[in-house]
Design an enzyme around this catalytic site. Structure first.
Site, PDB file in Angstrom:
ATOM      1  N   HIS A 185      74.825  -9.419   2.700  1.00  0.00           N
ATOM      2  CA  HIS A 185      74.974  -8.019   3.099  1.00  0.00           C
ATOM      3  C   HIS A 185      75.716  -7.993   4.426  1.00  0.00           C
ATOM      4  CE1 HIS A 185      74.325  -3.968   4.267  1.00  0.00           C
ATOM      5  NE2 HIS A 185      73.344  -4.234   5.122  1.00  0.00           N
ATOM      6  N   ASN A 226      79.083  -1.627   7.980  1.00  0.00           N
ATOM      7  CA  ASN A 226      77.925  -1.727   7.090  1.00  0.00           C
ATOM      8  C   ASN A 226      78.029  -0.621   6.046  1.00  0.00           C
ATOM      9  OD1 ASN A 226      75.419  -1.698   5.845  1.00  0.00           O
ATOM     10  ND2 ASN A 226      74.252  -1.967   7.730  1.00  0.00           N
ATOM     11  N   CYS A 237      70.055  -0.916   1.775  1.00  0.00           N
ATOM     12  CA  CYS A 237      71.046  -1.992   1.839  1.00  0.00           C
ATOM     13  C   CYS A 237      70.770  -3.117   0.848  1.00  0.00           C
ATOM     14  CB  CYS A 237      71.117  -2.564   3.255  1.00  0.00           C
ATOM     15  SG  CYS A 237      71.622  -1.346   4.501  1.00  0.00           S
TER      16      CYS A 237
END
Length: 323
Positions: free
Chosen positions: A250, A280, A114
């Site tokens: 993020h 996500n 990520c």
């Protein structure tokens, strides 16, 4: 005069299939309310059968080129941040390079889960500052739907697929924080925390594996580390949270996003949030949010932007840039 890596254009791509939370209710002990309350996610996009990470990345790359008024031949380098490349090798980046018709320069992948887009931006910045490239395309692209355990309600409802792209080009500035472009970067990793977020398979184990996560532990590390890396990146150039126009985090979990904003002393009015629509998307989440933020007229030329991420590894970091 100071050389800067300045944003020339951005774009994004989302697969056509939209998956609402309600779709999970038929086969999992979960609900729309449960997912929203714990993550802020309402829907996500899943890639179609046969649609690969490099396909998504190529669509986003074309959108960024169009936004910048450039063609593939104008690029010196292309970096793809991904944990879900089409093949073990070659890199997804070289596949995108071929699909774009880019026949010069070089392309490579960056894998920091990520945090991948942050790492890729830092690498692109270094390439420009060192003189190895004048114009670099940076892409975050993922098909996390391919590594989900569909019986694990704690993870499979959280992730989605997508891609976002940013083009950086060398420009000279005054050397002050008023310059457009990347002003500072801050990167970290700590492999001791591998077991709280990982995929239980890989090439050397001859298996694909599924994503595994200890959500409470990830949350505990995330808020503290994200706020710290953002503050460090700002302090490197003599700035504080009070100077920031937009935080583009993020997009993992709304509680992490709000917790980090609070630690930075910022209102949620200064935060770009897309987690409700995308879930996500790992390395794709920041460039997706940047592109959406620009398209919605929020992020404007001259705005000071802080972007930060944490992912498996653990790996985390932040970038400060003036749009």
């Amino acid at each position: 005069m100071t050389l800067r890596a300045v944003v020339a254009g951005c774009g994004h791509y989302l697969p056509a299939r939209v998956v609402e939370n309600a779709e999970f209710e038929a086969r999992l002990d979960t609900s729309d309310e449960w997912i929203r309350s714990r993550s802020g996610i309402e829907r996500r996009h899943f890639a179609a059968e046969g649609e690969t990470t490099s396909d998504l990345a190529t669509h986003a790359a074309r959108a960024a080129l169009a936004d910048a008024g450039l063609v593939a031949g104008d690029l010196d380098a292309l970096i793809v941040a991904t944990s879900t490349a089409d093949l073990t090798f070659p890199s997804a980046a070289t596949m995108v390079q071929a699909q774009l018709g880019m026949t010069r320069g070089f392309a490579f992948d960056v894998q920091a889960v990520c945090a991948g887009f942050i790492y890729a931006l830092a690498n692109a910045n270094a390439l420009i500052l060192s003189g190895q490239a004048e114009r670099v395309m940076v892409i975050g692209a993922e098909t996390f739907s391919r590594i989900m355990d569909w019986d694990d309600r704690s993870t499979c409802v959280l992730f989605g697929d997508g891609a976002g792209a940013l083009i950086l080009e060398a420009k000279t500035g005054s050397g002050s924080v008023e310059d457009r472009g990347i002003l500072s970067t801050d990167l970290h990793s700590d492999g001791r925390h591998r077991d709280i977020l990982y995929v239980d398979g890989g090439v050397s184990t001859q298996s694909t594996g599924f994503l595994r996560m200890e959500g409470k532990e990830v949350f505990r590390h995330a808020v503290e580390k994200l706020a710290a890396t953002a503050n460090t990146a700002l302090a490197k150039v003599g700035l504080t949270g009070a100077d920031v126009d937009w935080v583009v985090p993020h997009q993992a979990n709304i509680r992490i996003i709000t917790g980090t904003a609070k630690k930075l002393g910022l209102s949620m009015d200064n935060v770009i949030v897309t987690v409700q629509d995308h879930g996500n998307t790992s390395a794709a989440s920041i460039p997706l949010a940047l592109s959406v933020g620009q398209a919605e007229g929020k992020i404007k030329r001259g705005d000071l932007v802080v972007t930060e991420a944490i992912g498996g590894g653990l790996a985390w970091g932040a970038v400060v840039l003036r749009w």
